[in-house]
Scaffold this motif. Structure first.
Motif, PDB file in Angstrom:
ATOM      1  N   LEU A 106       0.823  -1.221   0.000  1.00  0.00           N
ATOM      2  CA  LEU A 106       0.000   0.000   0.000  1.00  0.00           C
ATOM      3  C   LEU A 106       0.852   1.264   0.000  1.00  0.00           C
ATOM      4  O   LEU A 106       0.465   2.282  -0.592  1.00  0.00           O
ATOM      5  CB  LEU A 106      -0.934   0.012   1.205  1.00  0.00           C
ATOM      6  N   ALA A 107       2.041   1.213   0.616  1.00  0.00           N
ATOM      7  CA  ALA A 107       2.904   2.401   0.641  1.00  0.00           C
ATOM      8  C   ALA A 107       3.414   2.704  -0.763  1.00  0.00           C
ATOM      9  O   ALA A 107       3.294   3.835  -1.250  1.00  0.00           O
ATOM     10  CB  ALA A 107       4.072   2.178   1.606  1.00  0.00           C
TER      11      ALA A 107
ATOM     12  N   GLU B  83       8.076  -5.122  -8.113  1.00  0.00           N
ATOM     13  CA  GLU B  83       7.502  -5.895  -7.012  1.00  0.00           C
ATOM     14  C   GLU B  83       8.004  -7.336  -7.082  1.00  0.00           C
ATOM     15  O   GLU B  83       7.847  -8.000  -8.104  1.00  0.00           O
ATOM     16  CB  GLU B  83       5.965  -5.849  -7.088  1.00  0.00           C
ATOM     17  N   ALA B  84       8.591  -7.796  -5.965  1.00  0.00           N
ATOM     18  CA  ALA B  84       9.183  -9.138  -5.954  1.00  0.00           C
ATOM     19  C   ALA B  84       8.117 -10.231  -6.072  1.00  0.00           C
ATOM     20  O   ALA B  84       8.355 -11.259  -6.717  1.00  0.00           O
ATOM     21  CB  ALA B  84       9.979  -9.326  -4.668  1.00  0.00           C
TER      22      ALA B  84
ATOM     23  N   GLY C 166       1.049  -6.322  -1.268  1.00  0.00           N
ATOM     24  CA  GLY C 166       1.991  -6.622  -0.198  1.00  0.00           C
ATOM     25  C   GLY C 166       1.388  -7.513   0.863  1.00  0.00           C
ATOM     26  O   GLY C 166       0.860  -8.595   0.561  1.00  0.00           O
ATOM     27  N   ARG C 167       1.417  -7.041   2.108  1.00  0.00           N
ATOM     28  CA  ARG C 167       0.922  -7.859   3.219  1.00  0.00           C
ATOM     29  C   ARG C 167      -0.591  -8.043   3.167  1.00  0.00           C
ATOM     30  O   ARG C 167      -1.133  -8.903   3.866  1.00  0.00           O
ATOM     31  CB  ARG C 167       1.351  -7.238   4.547  1.00  0.00           C
TER      32      ARG C 167
ATOM     33  N   VAL D 188      -8.622  -6.273   8.572  1.00  0.00           N
ATOM     34  CA  VAL D 188      -9.845  -5.524   8.259  1.00  0.00           C
ATOM     35  C   VAL D 188      -9.483  -4.133   7.753  1.00  0.00           C
ATOM     36  O   VAL D 188      -8.370  -3.655   7.968  1.00  0.00           O
ATOM     37  CB  VAL D 188     -10.749  -5.376   9.508  1.00  0.00           C
TER      38      VAL D 188
ATOM     39  N   TYR E 225      -9.705   5.561   9.127  1.00  0.00           N
ATOM     40  CA  TYR E 225      -8.355   6.009   8.778  1.00  0.00           C
ATOM     41  C   TYR E 225      -8.466   7.207   7.839  1.00  0.00           C
ATOM     42  O   TYR E 225      -9.178   7.129   6.820  1.00  0.00           O
ATOM     43  CB  TYR E 225      -7.594   4.910   8.036  1.00  0.00           C
TER      44      TYR E 225
ATOM     45  N   VAL F  75      14.334  -6.392  -6.365  1.00  0.00           N
ATOM     46  CA  VAL F  75      15.420  -5.402  -6.395  1.00  0.00           C
ATOM     47  C   VAL F  75      16.499  -5.842  -5.402  1.00  0.00           C
ATOM     48  O   VAL F  75      16.196  -6.183  -4.251  1.00  0.00           O
ATOM     49  CB  VAL F  75      14.856  -3.998  -6.049  1.00  0.00           C
TER      50      VAL F  75
ATOM     51  N   ASP G 121       8.864  -4.030   2.850  1.00  0.00           N
ATOM     52  CA  ASP G 121       8.673  -4.328   4.271  1.00  0.00           C
ATOM     53  C   ASP G 121       9.864  -3.759   5.052  1.00  0.00           C
ATOM     54  O   ASP G 121      10.939  -3.527   4.480  1.00  0.00           O
ATOM     55  CB  ASP G 121       8.587  -5.851   4.448  1.00  0.00           C
TER      56      ASP G 121
ATOM     57  N   GLY H 295       6.671   3.217   3.797  1.00  0.00           N
ATOM     58  CA  GLY H 295       6.276   1.939   4.394  1.00  0.00           C
ATOM     59  C   GLY H 295       5.688   2.177   5.769  1.00  0.00           C
ATOM     60  O   GLY H 295       5.878   3.254   6.356  1.00  0.00           O
ATOM     61  N   ASP H 296       5.006   1.158   6.310  1.00  0.00           N
ATOM     62  CA  ASP H 296       4.356   1.353   7.605  1.00  0.00           C
ATOM     63  C   ASP H 296       5.354   1.639   8.723  1.00  0.00           C
ATOM     64  O   ASP H 296       4.997   2.212   9.750  1.00  0.00           O
ATOM     65  CB  ASP H 296       3.443   0.162   7.955  1.00  0.00           C
TER      66      ASP H 296
ATOM     67  N   SER I  22       0.230   0.091  10.091  1.00  0.00           N
ATOM     68  CA  SER I  22      -1.169  -0.097   9.695  1.00  0.00           C
ATOM     69  C   SER I  22      -1.349   0.274   8.234  1.00  0.00           C
ATOM     70  O   SER I  22      -0.448   0.849   7.606  1.00  0.00           O
ATOM     71  CB  SER I  22      -2.066   0.827  10.534  1.00  0.00           C
ATOM     72  N   ILE I  23      -2.532  -0.006   7.734  1.00  0.00           N
ATOM     73  CA  ILE I  23      -2.914   0.413   6.386  1.00  0.00           C
ATOM     74  C   ILE I  23      -2.795   1.929   6.288  1.00  0.00           C
ATOM     75  O   ILE I  23      -2.262   2.472   5.315  1.00  0.00           O
ATOM     76  CB  ILE I  23      -4.362  -0.068   6.112  1.00  0.00           C
TER      77      ILE I  23
HETATM   78  C1  FAD Z   1      -1.924 -10.706   9.384  1.00  0.00           C
HETATM   79  C2  FAD Z   1      -1.926  -9.217   9.305  1.00  0.00           C
HETATM   80  C3  FAD Z   1      -3.005  -8.516   9.791  1.00  0.00           C
HETATM   81  C4  FAD Z   1      -3.037  -7.134   9.690  1.00  0.00           C
HETATM   82  N1  FAD Z   1      -4.158  -6.489  10.081  1.00  0.00           N
HETATM   83  C5  FAD Z   1      -4.253  -5.168   9.853  1.00  0.00           C
HETATM   84  C6  FAD Z   1      -5.479  -4.505  10.072  1.00  0.00           C
HETATM   85  O1  FAD Z   1      -6.480  -5.129  10.407  1.00  0.00           O
HETATM   86  N2  FAD Z   1      -5.520  -3.159   9.886  1.00  0.00           N
HETATM   87  C7  FAD Z   1      -4.420  -2.448   9.501  1.00  0.00           C
HETATM   88  O2  FAD Z   1      -4.515  -1.237   9.360  1.00  0.00           O
HETATM   89  N3  FAD Z   1      -3.256  -3.065   9.257  1.00  0.00           N
HETATM   90  C8  FAD Z   1      -3.145  -4.399   9.406  1.00  0.00           C
HETATM   91  N4  FAD Z   1      -1.984  -5.041   9.147  1.00  0.00           N
HETATM   92  C9  FAD Z   1      -0.798  -4.230   8.792  1.00  0.00           C
HETATM   93  C10 FAD Z   1      -0.852  -3.771   7.341  1.00  0.00           C
HETATM   94  O3  FAD Z   1      -1.200  -4.843   6.510  1.00  0.00           O
HETATM   95  C11 FAD Z   1       0.534  -3.250   6.968  1.00  0.00           C
HETATM   96  O4  FAD Z   1       0.912  -2.242   7.892  1.00  0.00           O
HETATM   97  C12 FAD Z   1       0.578  -2.645   5.571  1.00  0.00           C
HETATM   98  O5  FAD Z   1      -0.076  -3.451   4.634  1.00  0.00           O
HETATM   99  C13 FAD Z   1       2.046  -2.446   5.188  1.00  0.00           C
HETATM  100  O6  FAD Z   1       2.126  -1.955   3.860  1.00  0.00           O
HETATM  101  P1  FAD Z   1       3.543  -1.558   3.253  1.00  0.00           P
HETATM  102  O7  FAD Z   1       3.300  -1.114   1.878  1.00  0.00           O
HETATM  103  O8  FAD Z   1       4.260  -0.659   4.184  1.00  0.00           O
HETATM  104  O9  FAD Z   1       4.409  -2.898   3.252  1.00  0.00           O
HETATM  105  P2  FAD Z   1       4.134  -4.327   2.483  1.00  0.00           P
HETATM  106  O10 FAD Z   1       2.691  -4.602   2.402  1.00  0.00           O
HETATM  107  O11 FAD Z   1       5.009  -5.283   3.206  1.00  0.00           O
HETATM  108  O12 FAD Z   1       4.672  -4.056   1.034  1.00  0.00           O
HETATM  109  C14 FAD Z   1       6.027  -4.163   0.696  1.00  0.00           C
HETATM  110  C15 FAD Z   1       6.132  -4.781  -0.679  1.00  0.00           C
HETATM  111  O13 FAD Z   1       7.507  -4.793  -1.055  1.00  0.00           O
HETATM  112  C16 FAD Z   1       7.774  -5.990  -1.743  1.00  0.00           C
HETATM  113  N5  FAD Z   1       9.220  -6.253  -1.667  1.00  0.00           N
HETATM  114  C17 FAD Z   1       9.950  -6.618  -0.587  1.00  0.00           C
HETATM  115  N6  FAD Z   1      11.253  -6.731  -0.933  1.00  0.00           N
HETATM  116  C18 FAD Z   1      11.334  -6.416  -2.247  1.00  0.00           C
HETATM  117  C19 FAD Z   1      12.424  -6.354  -3.154  1.00  0.00           C
HETATM  118  N7  FAD Z   1      13.666  -6.607  -2.786  1.00  0.00           N
HETATM  119  N8  FAD Z   1      12.170  -6.012  -4.452  1.00  0.00           N
HETATM  120  C20 FAD Z   1      10.898  -5.735  -4.855  1.00  0.00           C
HETATM  121  N9  FAD Z   1       9.829  -5.787  -4.015  1.00  0.00           N
HETATM  122  C21 FAD Z   1      10.050  -6.118  -2.722  1.00  0.00           C
HETATM  123  C22 FAD Z   1       6.953  -7.027  -0.979  1.00  0.00           C
HETATM  124  O14 FAD Z   1       6.743  -8.188  -1.758  1.00  0.00           O
HETATM  125  C23 FAD Z   1       5.678  -6.248  -0.720  1.00  0.00           C
HETATM  126  O15 FAD Z   1       4.739  -6.400  -1.765  1.00  0.00           O
HETATM  127  C24 FAD Z   1      -1.922  -6.427   9.177  1.00  0.00           C
HETATM  128  C25 FAD Z   1      -0.828  -7.130   8.691  1.00  0.00           C
HETATM  129  C26 FAD Z   1      -0.844  -8.512   8.720  1.00  0.00           C
HETATM  130  C27 FAD Z   1       0.294  -9.249   8.100  1.00  0.00           C
END
Ligand code: FAD
Length: 414
Positions: free
Chosen positions: A16-17, A36-37, A43-44, A61, A66, A226, A251, A380-381, A387-388
């Motif tokens: 999402l970031a 995207e890997a 992502g998560r 959820v 938000y 990457v 992440d 990123g989070d 969180s989302i």
């Molecule tokens: C089980 C679970 C329950 C959750 N419940 C909630 C909830 O109810 N409400 C809420 O607000 N939040 C919740 N969260 C947290 C929320 O999902 C995350 O905070 C948010 O999705 C993080 O987004 P992000 O973009 O920062 O990171 P990510 O979603 O981790 O995205 C990072 C992306 O980078 C990619 N990547 C990594 N390394 C590389 C590389 N070397 N090259 C290319 N791509 C790469 C990964 O594949 C991934 O797609 C939950 C998380 C989990 C796992």
């Protein structure tokens, strides 16, 4: 599809970031490409289909309270809704604790729920009102402490703390010591007080997919890992792409490995067991909280909130623990929480997510820098809140910083 040899901006990671950053850059007319890997976006927030059921990777959820939920087309996500509250089980008896503003019919249940004296319940209402409606800058000026200490000072009392807040928040913060920063608790509680909790008809991954659609398939490069980044290029297994700016939106652990100076806080983990039931025990879309003697933090009939998670009207139940658990060891607990027999539960799958979200303990640095200089940005989070909301807000901040950087560069060139 490999990355092009040259792009104006490369975003690493389509969570999402990264997607939030890319959507904004695209809207500003920037030539942005996302590496995207994984083989999917979001992502998560990941979803698969198992035997026709919609199965998210862990119980997750979408909270419409938000601020960044405003960036989403909520109607298109076709959300099914939970009631705002939970079921508390004490000595085998279930009591509903529901925000009476949203469900006046459950007001009496909440009034008589075993959460302490009327004074304590008034303190819960007062804390919710303060978190929900105090302007954010004022909320953030309050001295920082732990979540537990904040609740104690608010006067919610031991009974409500142990029976309601601890298991409810453990399911969100993925820790049950309530050592998380009071700042994050206040912001989180604010979003619960102001918003509604939903599940998209096609699963949580569809939240990311909606943003990915706005970026455009030709700019998303799935299955591209990457391996090294700089402010002027990224390296992948397939080669090198030069860029004016690079946004690392992975992440936290990968960001720390790729970018010197970025640190990752200890990750929180969660295990979720999915079961199928012939029919829902209560039909009420409410989280059932775990009890102090059990291993689970919560269990919920997902299909009561979002019927589209089931292919045929059977009920889908998600039950989560913080420490990894075996299905056989929690089956009786799940049955007891829903007041059913263990024989009714058909195990569908279980998943442990070891790096579900970064810890947010005091001192919590909200809005950590996203512009690292020299054309390198990070989102990123782990930059905002785990969180989302935190992920999307950090992506938006990174995009603004990139646009400023590109303008400065253009002015310099002129
Ligand atoms: C089980 C679970 C329950 C959750 N419940 C909630 C909830 O109810 N409400 C809420 O607000 N939040 C919740 N969260 C947290 C929320 O999902 C995350 O905070 C948010 O999705 C993080 O987004 P992000 O973009 O920062 O990171 P990510 O979603 O981790 O995205 C990072 C992306 O980078 C990619 N990547 C990594 N390394 C590389 C590389 N070397 N090259 C290319 N791509 C790469 C990964 O594949 C991934 O797609 C939950 C998380 C989990 C796992």
């Amino acid at each position: 599809m490999p990355l092009p040899a040259r792009a104006q901006v490369v975003v690493v990671g389509a969570g999402l970031a990264g997607l939030s950053a890319a959507v904004r850059l695209r809207a500003a007319g920037v030539d942005v490409h996302v590496a995207e890997a994984a083989r999917h976006t979001g992502g998560r927030l990941a979803t698969e289909r198992i035997d026709g059921f919609v199965v998210d990777r862990g119980f997750q959820v979408l909270n419409t309270g938000y601020p960044r939920a405003a960036d989403l087309d909520l109607a298109a996500l076709d959300l099914g809704w939970f009631w705002p509250g939970a079921v508390v089980r004490v000595d085998g008896r279930a009591s509903r604790v529901v925000d009476p503003r949203r469900r006046p019919a459950a007001a009496l249940d909440t009034l008589y729920a075993p959460l302490g004296s009327p004074l304590r319940k008034a303190a819960i209402v007062a804390y919710s009102a303060r978190a929900g409606y105090t302007p954010v800058p004022r909320l953030l000026r309050e001295p920082e402490t732990t979540a537990e200490e904040r609740l104690r000072r608010a006067g919610v009392g031991d009974t409500a703390l142990e029976r309601f807040f601890r298991p409810f928040l453990a399911g969100v913060l993925l820790e049950d010591r309530l050592e998380t920063s009071s700042r994050y608790l206040d912001l989180l509680w604010r979003s619960f007080a102001r918003g509604a909790i939903g599940l998209p008809a096609r699963g949580m991954q569809s939240v990311g997919e909606q943003l990915a659609d706005r970026v455009g398939a030709e700019r998303l490069h799935l299955g591209v890992r990457v391996t090294a980044v700089g402010g002027d290029a990224v390296t992948t297994d397939a080669g090198r792409t030069r860029a004016d700016a690079v946004v690392v939106a992975t992440d936290p652990a990968t960001a720390a490995a790729l970018v010197p100076g970025v640190t990752a806080s200890a990750p929180r983990r969660v295990t979720t067991h999915l079961h199928v039931l012939p029919a829902s025990p209560s039909g009420e879309p409410l989280l059932v909280l775990g009890t102090p003697s059990g291993q689970l933090v919560n269990s919920v009939v997902l299909t009561d909130a979002q019927p589209a998670y089931s292919p045929d009207g059977r009920a889908l139940v998600a039950s989560s623990s913080l420490a990894p658990t075996r299905e056989a060891d929690v089956r009786a607990e799940i049955a007891a929480l829903h007041g059913i027999g263990t024989g009714d539960l058909a195990h569908l799958t279980s998943v442990t997510v070891p790096q579900a979200q970064p810890a947010a303990v005091p001192p919590l640095h909200l809005r950590q820098p996203v512009d690292l200089g020299g054309g390198l940005y990070v989102a990123g989070d782990h930059r905002d809140t785990p969180s989302i909301q935190g992920a999307m807000a950090s992506g938006a901040r990174a995009a603004r910083a990139v646009l400023r950087g590109l303008q400065t560069r253009q002015r310099g060139a002129a």
